[in-house]
Design a protein around this motif. Structure first.
Motif, PDB file in Angstrom:
ATOM      1  N   ASP A  53       9.779  12.955 -11.684  1.00 54.35           N
ATOM      2  CA  ASP A  53      10.017  14.358 -11.942  1.00 54.35           C
ATOM      3  C   ASP A  53       9.118  15.314 -12.300  1.00 54.35           C
ATOM      4  O   ASP A  53       9.036  16.439 -11.836  1.00 54.35           O
ATOM      5  CB  ASP A  53      11.436  14.663 -12.853  1.00 54.35           C
ATOM      6  CG  ASP A  53      12.579  13.939 -12.277  1.00 54.35           C
ATOM      7  OD1 ASP A  53      12.785  13.350 -11.253  1.00 54.35           O
ATOM      8  OD2 ASP A  53      13.464  13.630 -13.152  1.00 54.35           O
ATOM      9  N   LYS A  54       7.930  14.958 -12.759  1.00 53.39           N
ATOM     10  CA  LYS A  54       6.754  15.766 -13.406  1.00 53.39           C
ATOM     11  C   LYS A  54       6.105  16.195 -12.185  1.00 53.39           C
ATOM     12  O   LYS A  54       5.017  16.722 -12.398  1.00 53.39           O
ATOM     13  CB  LYS A  54       6.029  15.128 -14.540  1.00 53.39           C
ATOM     14  CG  LYS A  54       6.966  15.380 -15.653  1.00 53.39           C
ATOM     15  CD  LYS A  54       6.125  14.838 -16.857  1.00 53.39           C
ATOM     16  CE  LYS A  54       7.111  14.766 -18.242  1.00 53.39           C
ATOM     17  NZ  LYS A  54       6.329  13.891 -19.449  1.00 53.39           N
ATOM     18  N   GLY A  55       6.145  15.246 -11.105  1.00 55.43           N
ATOM     19  CA  GLY A  55       5.270  15.309  -9.925  1.00 55.43           C
ATOM     20  C   GLY A  55       3.729  14.418 -10.033  1.00 55.43           C
ATOM     21  O   GLY A  55       3.125  14.611  -9.168  1.00 55.43           O
ATOM     22  N   ALA A  74       1.674   7.476  -6.341  1.00 61.91           N
ATOM     23  CA  ALA A  74       0.767   8.536  -6.259  1.00 61.91           C
ATOM     24  C   ALA A  74       0.932   9.809  -5.787  1.00 61.91           C
ATOM     25  O   ALA A  74       0.754  10.824  -6.455  1.00 61.91           O
ATOM     26  CB  ALA A  74      -0.449   8.191  -5.981  1.00 61.91           C
ATOM     27  N   ALA A  75       2.179   9.764  -4.846  1.00 64.36           N
ATOM     28  CA  ALA A  75       2.708  11.022  -4.363  1.00 64.36           C
ATOM     29  C   ALA A  75       3.840  11.432  -5.164  1.00 64.36           C
ATOM     30  O   ALA A  75       4.472  12.583  -5.019  1.00 64.36           O
ATOM     31  CB  ALA A  75       3.053  11.031  -2.846  1.00 64.36           C
ATOM     32  N   ALA A  76       4.392  10.631  -6.005  1.00 66.73           N
ATOM     33  CA  ALA A  76       5.534  10.858  -6.928  1.00 66.73           C
ATOM     34  C   ALA A  76       7.022  11.147  -5.891  1.00 66.73           C
ATOM     35  O   ALA A  76       7.922  11.889  -6.340  1.00 66.73           O
ATOM     36  CB  ALA A  76       5.353  12.242  -7.740  1.00 66.73           C
ATOM     37  N   ASN A  90       0.718  -1.257  -0.226  1.00 71.64           N
ATOM     38  CA  ASN A  90       0.063  -0.031  -0.110  1.00 71.64           C
ATOM     39  C   ASN A  90       0.935   1.356   0.115  1.00 71.64           C
ATOM     40  O   ASN A  90       0.457   2.198  -0.792  1.00 71.64           O
ATOM     41  CB  ASN A  90      -1.127  -0.167   1.089  1.00 71.64           C
ATOM     42  CG  ASN A  90      -1.971  -1.143   1.025  1.00 71.64           C
ATOM     43  OD1 ASN A  90      -2.543  -1.405   0.019  1.00 71.64           O
ATOM     44  ND2 ASN A  90      -2.676  -1.247   2.228  1.00 71.64           N
ATOM     45  N   HIS A  91       1.916   1.222   0.841  1.00 73.15           N
ATOM     46  CA  HIS A  91       2.823   2.334   0.810  1.00 73.15           C
ATOM     47  C   HIS A  91       3.659   2.641  -0.560  1.00 73.15           C
ATOM     48  O   HIS A  91       3.899   3.657  -0.890  1.00 73.15           O
ATOM     49  CB  HIS A  91       3.873   2.154   2.061  1.00 73.15           C
ATOM     50  CG  HIS A  91       3.015   2.668   3.502  1.00 73.15           C
ATOM     51  ND1 HIS A  91       2.630   1.642   4.419  1.00 73.15           N
ATOM     52  CD2 HIS A  91       2.676   3.790   3.973  1.00 73.15           C
ATOM     53  CE1 HIS A  91       2.268   2.371   5.440  1.00 73.15           C
ATOM     54  NE2 HIS A  91       2.090   3.724   5.044  1.00 73.15           N
ATOM     55  N   TRP A  92       3.895   1.650  -1.098  1.00 74.46           N
ATOM     56  CA  TRP A  92       4.676   1.692  -2.268  1.00 74.46           C
ATOM     57  C   TRP A  92       3.587   1.953  -3.360  1.00 74.46           C
ATOM     58  O   TRP A  92       4.240   2.999  -4.181  1.00 74.46           O
ATOM     59  CB  TRP A  92       5.019   0.005  -2.880  1.00 74.46           C
ATOM     60  CG  TRP A  92       5.644  -0.040  -3.913  1.00 74.46           C
ATOM     61  CD1 TRP A  92       6.958   0.517  -4.472  1.00 74.46           C
ATOM     62  CD2 TRP A  92       5.248  -0.800  -5.289  1.00 74.46           C
ATOM     63  NE1 TRP A  92       7.307  -0.104  -5.519  1.00 74.46           N
ATOM     64  CE2 TRP A  92       6.444  -0.640  -6.180  1.00 74.46           C
ATOM     65  CE3 TRP A  92       4.276  -1.763  -5.420  1.00 74.46           C
ATOM     66  CZ2 TRP A  92       6.228  -1.289  -7.441  1.00 74.46           C
ATOM     67  CZ3 TRP A  92       4.309  -2.169  -6.545  1.00 74.46           C
ATOM     68  CH2 TRP A  92       5.122  -2.004  -7.808  1.00 74.46           C
ATOM     69  N   HIS A  93       2.563   1.753  -3.426  1.00 73.39           N
ATOM     70  CA  HIS A  93       1.641   2.240  -4.574  1.00 73.39           C
ATOM     71  C   HIS A  93       1.327   3.746  -4.114  1.00 73.39           C
ATOM     72  O   HIS A  93       1.178   4.874  -4.998  1.00 73.39           O
ATOM     73  CB  HIS A  93       0.245   1.516  -4.319  1.00 73.39           C
ATOM     74  CG  HIS A  93       0.299   0.422  -5.089  1.00 73.39           C
ATOM     75  ND1 HIS A  93       0.496   0.068  -6.398  1.00 73.39           N
ATOM     76  CD2 HIS A  93      -0.009  -0.989  -4.709  1.00 73.39           C
ATOM     77  CE1 HIS A  93       0.621  -1.359  -6.656  1.00 73.39           C
ATOM     78  NE2 HIS A  93       0.192  -2.075  -5.768  1.00 73.39           N
TER      79      HIS A  93
END
Length: 167
Positions: free
Chosen positions: A80-82, A40-42, A33-36
Motif C-alpha cells: 500500500d505504501k508503494g 519490487a513494483a508493489a 522472476n515475475h513474482w519478485h
C-alpha cells in the motif's frame, strides 16, 4: 522389437522428457522472476497470484511462518505504501519430481539485507507454476556466526524458554 528401433525409441523418449523439463524450467524461472518483480513494483494482486491458496511463507524471523491470509495481512501495508521489497535473483537451481508436476528450487538473492537465500516448492496448477511454500533466509558467513548468535540470543531465548519442543 529390433534393438536399433528400441534404442532409437529410448533416445526419443529421453530427448522429449529433457525438452519438457527445460520448458518447465523456463516457465518456473519466468514465474519466479515475475513474482519478485511484482514485489519490487508493489503490485499486490500480481504478487499474490503466484501463490497457491494453501501457501506457507516462512520469513527470516523465527516467528514468521504464515499461511496466505496471514502473509497477505503482513505484506499489504508495504504494498500500500508503494514499496514492498526488491529481491533480485543472482543464482537459482530447479529440480523436479519424476512425474514433473512438482518442482523445488533454491536461489540466492540480492536484497536490502545483502545476500539472502530463498527456497521453495512449486506445483503445476492449470498449466501454471504456483508457489506452494517459500522460505527466505539470511545468509551468515560461517566466520561470523558467533557474532550473530550473540545478537539474536536475547530475542530467541524468549521463544526457546516457552518450552515448545518437537521431541
Amino acid at each position: 522389437m529390433n534393438p536399433k528401433k528400441f534404442f532409437l525409441l529410448l533416445l526419443i523418449i529421453g530427448y522429449s522428457s529433457l525438452q519438457a523439463q527445460e520448458k518447465s524450467k523456463a516457465e518456473i524461472n519466468s514465474a519466479l522472476n515475475h513474482w519478485h518483480q511484482a514485489a519490487a513494483a508493489a503490485n499486490y494482486k500480481e504478487y499474490f497470484s503466484y501463490l497457491t491458496d494453501d501457501v506457507i511463507f516462512i520469513g527470516t524471523d523465527a516467528t514468521e511462518n504464515w499461511n496466505k491470509t496471514a502473509f497477505e495481512a503482513f505484506a499489504k501495508p508495504y504494498f500500500d505504501k508503494g514499496k514492498a521489497w526488491d529481491f533480485t535473483p543472482i543464482e537459482r537451481h530447479i529440480y523436479f519430481s519424476e512425474d514433473g508436476k512438482l518442482a523445488w528450487f533454491d536461489e540466492l538473492l540480492d536484497t536490502h539485507m545483502k545476500i539472502c537465500r530463498g527456497s521453495g516448492i512449486l506445483v503445476k496448477i492449470n498449466n501454471n507454476w504456483k508457489i506452494k511454500q517459500y522460505v527466505l533466509s539470511m545468509t551468515i558467513p560461517n566466520d561470523n556466526s558467533d557474532e550473530v548468535v550473540k545478537i539474536k540470543a536475547p530475542i530467541e531465548d524468549v521463544i526457546l524458554s516457552k518450552g515448545k519442543r518437537m521431541y
